[in-house]
Scaffold this motif. Sequence first.
Motif, short mmCIF file in Angstrom:
data_model
loop_
_atom_site.label_atom_id
_atom_site.label_comp_id
_atom_site.label_asym_id
_atom_site.label_seq_id
_atom_site.Cartn_x
_atom_site.Cartn_y
_atom_site.Cartn_z
N MET A 17 64.21 43.72 -30.62
CA MET A 17 62.93 43.30 -31.16
C MET A 17 62.99 41.80 -31.43
SD MET A 17 61.00 44.27 -34.75
CE MET A 17 60.97 45.99 -34.45
N THR A 33 60.83 38.53 -33.27
CA THR A 33 59.88 38.31 -34.36
C THR A 33 59.68 36.82 -34.58
OG1 THR A 33 60.59 40.33 -35.47
CG2 THR A 33 59.45 38.72 -36.82
N THR A 34 58.46 36.46 -34.95
CA THR A 34 58.18 35.08 -35.36
C THR A 34 57.14 35.12 -36.48
OG1 THR A 34 57.67 32.85 -34.58
CG2 THR A 34 56.33 34.62 -33.71
N ARG A 44 53.37 37.55 -39.47
CA ARG A 44 54.59 37.90 -38.72
C ARG A 44 54.21 38.76 -37.53
NH1 ARG A 44 59.75 40.13 -41.59
NH2 ARG A 44 58.18 40.35 -43.18
N SER A 87 55.96 40.96 -34.47
CA SER A 87 57.19 41.57 -33.96
C SER A 87 56.87 42.36 -32.70
CB SER A 87 57.80 42.51 -35.00
OG SER A 87 58.07 41.82 -36.20
N ASN A 106 53.60 44.63 -33.72
CA ASN A 106 53.23 44.79 -35.12
C ASN A 106 52.86 43.41 -35.65
OD1 ASN A 106 53.96 44.76 -38.19
ND2 ASN A 106 53.60 46.90 -37.63
N SER A 163 49.42 45.57 -42.16
CA SER A 163 49.76 45.22 -40.78
C SER A 163 48.89 46.00 -39.82
CB SER A 163 51.24 45.49 -40.50
OG SER A 163 51.53 46.86 -40.65
N GLU A 219 49.27 47.58 -35.83
CA GLU A 219 50.21 47.84 -34.74
C GLU A 219 49.45 48.41 -33.55
OE1 GLU A 219 54.40 49.25 -35.43
OE2 GLU A 219 53.49 51.08 -34.66
#
Length: 128
Positions: free
Chosen positions: A1, A3-4, A10, A12, A36, A81, A83
């Motif tokens: 995974m 992520t940034t 965020r 991911s 996500n 979040s 997704e």
Amino acid sequence: MVTTITDGVRVSVETIYQPEYSNPANEHFMFAYKINIENMGAYAVQLISRHWVIFDSNGVKREVEGEGVVGQQPVIEPGSSHEYVSGCNLKTDMGSMKGEYHMLRLLDNAQFDVTIPEFQLIAPYRMN
């Protein structure tokens, strides 16, 4: 995974090669990706549009732009979040994607871009 985090959002990404939808003999390799998007900030944001840059390992580059993601322009509250799962087909068994989401902060209608980190699309047999 991979992520940034950009401006408190965020992103991911996980990827999955889909052999059942691929046809290597016809240069068709299908990948799914699960994203996500988490709002770590103090204000609600809305995802307005997306911009993707897609690379095949043969050097072909494609760009895709459009409203929202999978038909939605989700509002993401602080601490929440969103997704979703989508897919990408390549002409090679390896490639990558990266991009950005254009977002709107609902408090003051400020617009900003959130980086989608570059992620690899690789058929598992290439990993050996």
